[in-house]
Design an enzyme around this catalytic site. Structure first.
Site, short mmCIF file in Angstrom:
data_model
loop_
_atom_site.label_atom_id
_atom_site.label_comp_id
_atom_site.label_asym_id
_atom_site.label_seq_id
_atom_site.Cartn_x
_atom_site.Cartn_y
_atom_site.Cartn_z
N ARG A 117 45.54 28.38 44.47
CA ARG A 117 46.12 29.43 45.31
C ARG A 117 46.13 28.99 46.76
NH1 ARG A 117 43.01 33.70 42.45
NH2 ARG A 117 44.49 34.86 41.18
N TYR A 168 53.20 34.83 32.86
CA TYR A 168 52.36 35.79 33.58
C TYR A 168 53.13 37.08 33.88
CZ TYR A 168 49.10 37.55 37.15
OH TYR A 168 48.22 38.31 37.88
N THR A 205 38.81 31.41 32.59
CA THR A 205 39.00 31.09 34.02
C THR A 205 37.90 31.70 34.88
OG1 THR A 205 40.44 33.01 34.36
CG2 THR A 205 41.51 30.93 33.81
N GLY A 206 37.16 32.66 34.35
CA GLY A 206 36.04 33.24 35.09
C GLY A 206 34.84 32.32 35.03
N ASP A 249 33.95 38.86 29.19
CA ASP A 249 34.79 37.76 29.69
C ASP A 249 34.70 36.62 28.69
OD1 ASP A 249 35.89 35.60 31.44
OD2 ASP A 249 35.68 37.13 32.97
N LYS A 275 52.29 40.76 32.23
CA LYS A 275 51.86 41.89 33.05
C LYS A 275 52.85 43.06 32.92
CE LYS A 275 47.98 40.54 35.05
NZ LYS A 275 46.74 41.33 34.96
N GLY A 322 35.54 37.11 36.60
CA GLY A 322 36.58 36.64 37.52
C GLY A 322 36.32 37.11 38.94
N ASN A 364 43.87 46.07 22.77
CA ASN A 364 42.50 46.30 22.32
C ASN A 364 41.71 47.13 23.33
OD1 ASN A 364 42.79 44.96 19.88
ND2 ASN A 364 42.24 42.97 20.76
N ASP A 390 36.33 37.28 23.72
CA ASP A 390 37.76 37.26 24.01
C ASP A 390 38.34 38.62 23.61
OD1 ASP A 390 40.46 36.86 24.18
OD2 ASP A 390 40.45 34.93 23.12
#
Ligand code: UDP
Length: 315
Positions: A185, A144, A35-36, A31, A148, A10, A98, A56
């Site tokens: 963004r 999201y 999205t990366g 990764d 978080k 990312g 994890n 993952d």
């Protein structure tokens, strides 16, 4: 040291890898490329101190002994996390757990990439770390925000109950080279629109504010925190606050574009204001950003130009 970076392909993960490699450390980067992009790592193809694993982190894994775990895996732009809602919740719960288990297993230090979204649409301004936030737990952004926030709770629990040496960075809007050109963004949208002569799409009246940190400043702050003993959250962001309309005008100045500014509907629960109080970072490790928005946009110009016509999210 041997460091594990999750989300290494990312925007922030790849810059963090570069900074740690430049200091002489070795990196295992993980990764799942949801999205990366491997384009962000292609300059490391022949770097013997860098190893990439496509994996993952929601599935338990064991990369071998590491000294530090930097947990940066998550979709992060509104467009990505709204598309990948369940995956975002999963990586913020199973994935973070994890990563914490690995830190526990190897006695590694742990730093988690948290976010200013923990403050939601804040009623306290600027945001200090002791503000608990104003978050809609069931709105579209909740996949999201709550992922978080749950990650933060997990990290604190592993610190309190399992003795893991943890850190939490609350990252505010960050921009620079390797931001996905089409992640929706504001900086990537405005830069790509301006460079291609398209209209700049300001949502709402553009009166909402954000505080934009250039990526090299952000990474410096994160590294400084990683070496400090603070376990409670620390804001790392640039306190210079911009309205979105003024940000659009800055992009037009820097690009020299003749694009027009047009107005589009404001997304649901779009925070009205956001600005970090960074006195804690200043006090703990003397960090503050050095690059203002217009300078950072100039430093990003070549990257966004190179994205025009590129098929991948990064050149
Ligand atoms: N925004 C905008 N035009 C765009 C993209 C975003 O006006 O083309 C606004 C968006 O509504 C928000 C701010 O810019 O108020 C920052 O949005 P972004 O998606 O970059 O990140 P956020 O801070 O909301 O997570």
């Amino acid at each position: 040291m041997d460091a594990l970076i999750t989300g290494v392909a990312g925007f922030l993960g790849s810059h963090l890898a570069d900074a740690l490699l430049a200091e002489g450390h070795s990196i295992i980067g993980v990764d799942n490329l949801s999205t990366g992009s491997t384009a962000n790592l292609k300059h490391l193809a022949h770097e013997p101190r860098f190893q990439f694993l496509e994996r993952d982190i929601c599935e338990p894994f064991d990369p071998g002994r590491v000294d530090y775990v930097f947990n940066f895996a998550s979709p992060a732009s509104p467009v990505d996390y709204l598309r990948l809602g369940i995956e975002t919740l999963q990586v913020g719960s199973d994935g973070t757990r994890n990563a914490l288990e690995l830190a526990k297993q190897y006695g590694a230090k742990f730093l988690h990439a948290s976010t200013s979204e923990c403050y939601g649409d804040p009623l306290v301004h600027p945001q200090t770390e002791d503000y608990w936030g104003h978050v809609n737990p069931i709105g579209p952004r909740s996949v999201y925000d709550e992922a978080k926030r749950f990650s933060e709770a997990l990290v604190m629990a592993y610190n309190r109950y399992r003795g893991v040496d943890t850190r939490l960075v609350r990252i505010f809007n960050t921009y620079g080279p390797r931001l996905q050109k089409n992640d929706g963004r504001v900086i990537s949208n405005f830069m790509m629109q301006a460079l291609q002569g398209e209209d700049l799409t300001v949502y709402g009246e553009g009166a909402q504010t954000r505080s934009f940190c250039y990526v090299s400043d952000e990474i410096e702050g994160i590294l400084a925190l990683s070496r400090c003993d603070e376990h409670l959250p620390v804001n790392i962001g640039n306190p210079a606050e911009w309205t979105i309309l003024d940000c659009a005008r800055a992009v037009l100045r820097v690009t020299g574009s003749k694009s027009r500014i047009v107005y589009r509907p404001l997304p649901t629960d779009d925070p009205m204001q956001r600005r970090p109080d960074i006195s804690k970072a200043k006090r703990l490790f003397g960090w503050e950003p050095r690059i203002d928005l217009e300078t950072g946009l100039r430093l990003s110009l070549d990257y966004f130009k190179s994205c025009i016509g590129a098929t991948h999210s990064a050149p």
